[in-house]
Enzyme design. Structure first.
Site, PDB file in Angstrom:
ATOM      1  N   GLY A   1      82.289  -6.627  48.568  1.00 26.07           N
ATOM      2  CA  GLY A   1      83.019  -6.196  49.593  1.00 26.07           C
ATOM      3  C   GLY A   1      82.810  -6.595  51.041  1.00 26.07           C
ATOM      4  O   GLY A   1      82.034  -7.653  51.174  1.00 26.07           O
TER       5      GLY A   1
ATOM      6  N   ILE B   1      82.226  -5.559  55.356  1.00 31.22           N
ATOM      7  CA  ILE B   1      81.177  -4.702  56.240  1.00 31.22           C
ATOM      8  C   ILE B   1      81.628  -3.254  56.415  1.00 31.22           C
ATOM      9  O   ILE B   1      83.114  -3.026  56.490  1.00 31.22           O
ATOM     10  CB  ILE B   1      81.148  -5.729  57.515  1.00 31.22           C
ATOM     11  CG1 ILE B   1      80.039  -4.824  58.748  1.00 31.22           C
ATOM     12  CG2 ILE B   1      82.333  -5.298  58.264  1.00 31.22           C
ATOM     13  CD1 ILE B   1      79.676  -5.474  59.780  1.00 31.22           C
TER      14      ILE B   1
ATOM     15  N   HIS C   1      77.297   3.118  57.965  1.00 33.94           N
ATOM     16  CA  HIS C   1      76.699   4.518  57.536  1.00 33.94           C
ATOM     17  C   HIS C   1      76.155   5.087  58.748  1.00 33.94           C
ATOM     18  O   HIS C   1      75.235   4.279  59.703  1.00 33.94           O
ATOM     19  CB  HIS C   1      75.762   4.082  56.534  1.00 33.94           C
ATOM     20  CG  HIS C   1      76.155   3.315  55.250  1.00 33.94           C
ATOM     21  ND1 HIS C   1      77.454   3.713  54.568  1.00 33.94           N
ATOM     22  CD2 HIS C   1      75.848   2.152  54.741  1.00 33.94           C
ATOM     23  CE1 HIS C   1      77.514   3.153  53.568  1.00 33.94           C
ATOM     24  NE2 HIS C   1      76.904   2.170  53.521  1.00 33.94           N
TER      25      HIS C   1
ATOM     26  N   CYS D   1      85.660  -2.638  56.761  1.00 32.93           N
ATOM     27  CA  CYS D   1      86.224  -3.403  55.394  1.00 32.93           C
ATOM     28  C   CYS D   1      87.087  -4.399  55.530  1.00 32.93           C
ATOM     29  O   CYS D   1      87.768  -4.683  54.548  1.00 32.93           O
ATOM     30  CB  CYS D   1      86.528  -2.248  54.496  1.00 32.93           C
ATOM     31  SG  CYS D   1      85.573  -0.833  54.047  1.00 32.93           S
TER      32      CYS D   1
END
Length: 238
Positions: free
Chosen positions: A75, A77, A80, A176
């Site tokens: 995937g 970036i 969080h 993403c």
């Protein structure tokens, strides 16, 4: 065997990303050696993690003081931080189970969690994670992200579900790698605070159900949308 759930650090006890990565490694080694399947549930202090498919232009120009860490999951970036439940299922995949089936089961579990809180979501084929459709409140938007790595048929990394995370962090980068959609949270969609601790019982229930590897009826998908192509930009001096 039932899943073992461990709350590794929430709220003021949020776990530094690199410390959690080391923790995953220890649990992964134990599961690979025959130990119980384990799901780590936690929050992280603000951090950006860049998967192996991240392009340079997708990284934050100004990270707001949050570190940007390259990781060995698939995937692109993502972010969080506080107010986001992060789950790291470290489970042995049965021989008959393909990695894509595992991903779909985790997505399905999170779709059911959102349903429990009155938020309708589904998958968008071509884009991982859990999504809301475009409506009067905004464009198509992601509420949960997924990224993983499998070694010795044991999973690592996992998912993040936005509960009451500060969405301003997402304005600093291309989440993403998808710049034609938005990001949301349960709190934003419901107009009330939904804490990480509020969702944990539902997450545990639905992961337990879906990772028992029984047959299930998947939630119908939304319209397929391909991920943006990689730019393969050449780094200076490359």
């Amino acid at each position: 065997m039932p899943l073992e759930f461990r709350e590794a650090g929430l709220g003021d006890n949020a776990v530094d990303y690199l410390a959690a990565w080391e923790m995953q490694g220890r649990v992964h080694a134990d599961v690979a050696a025959g130990g119980d399947d384990t799901v780590l549930l936690l929050e992280h202090p603000p951090v950006y993690t860049a998967g192996t498919r991240t392009d340079d232009h997708e990284r934050p120009v100004d990270s707001g003081g949050a570190p940007v860490i390259d990781v060995n999951r698939g995937g692109k970036i993502t972010f969080h931080g506080p107010g986001q439940l992060v789950g790291y299922p470290i489970v042995k995949l049965p021989e008959r189970v393909k990695v894509v089936d595992y991903v779909r089961r985790v997505e399905e579990a999170l779709i059911h969690v959102c349903t429990d809180f009155g938020v309708t979501t589904a998958r968008v084929p071509g884009r991982s994670g859990v999504w809301l459709q475009a409506d009067a409140r905004g464009p198509e938007r992601k509420i949960a992200a997924i990224g993983l790595r499998v070694s010795q048929r044991v999973t690592m990394h996992g998912f993040s579900l936005n509960c009451d995370v500060d969405l301003a962090w997402y304005d600093r980068f291309v989440p993403c790698g998808i710049n034609d959609a938005g990001v949301t949270s349960l709190s934003r969609e419901l107009g009330r605070d939904v804490k990480v601790t509020d969702v944990i019982p539902s997450v545990e229930k639905h992961l337990t159900d879906l990772l028992a590897w029984n047959d299930y009826v998947p939630t119908p998908d939304y319209e397929a949308r391909p991920e943006p192509p990689r730019l393969n930009l050449i780094r200076p001096g490359g």
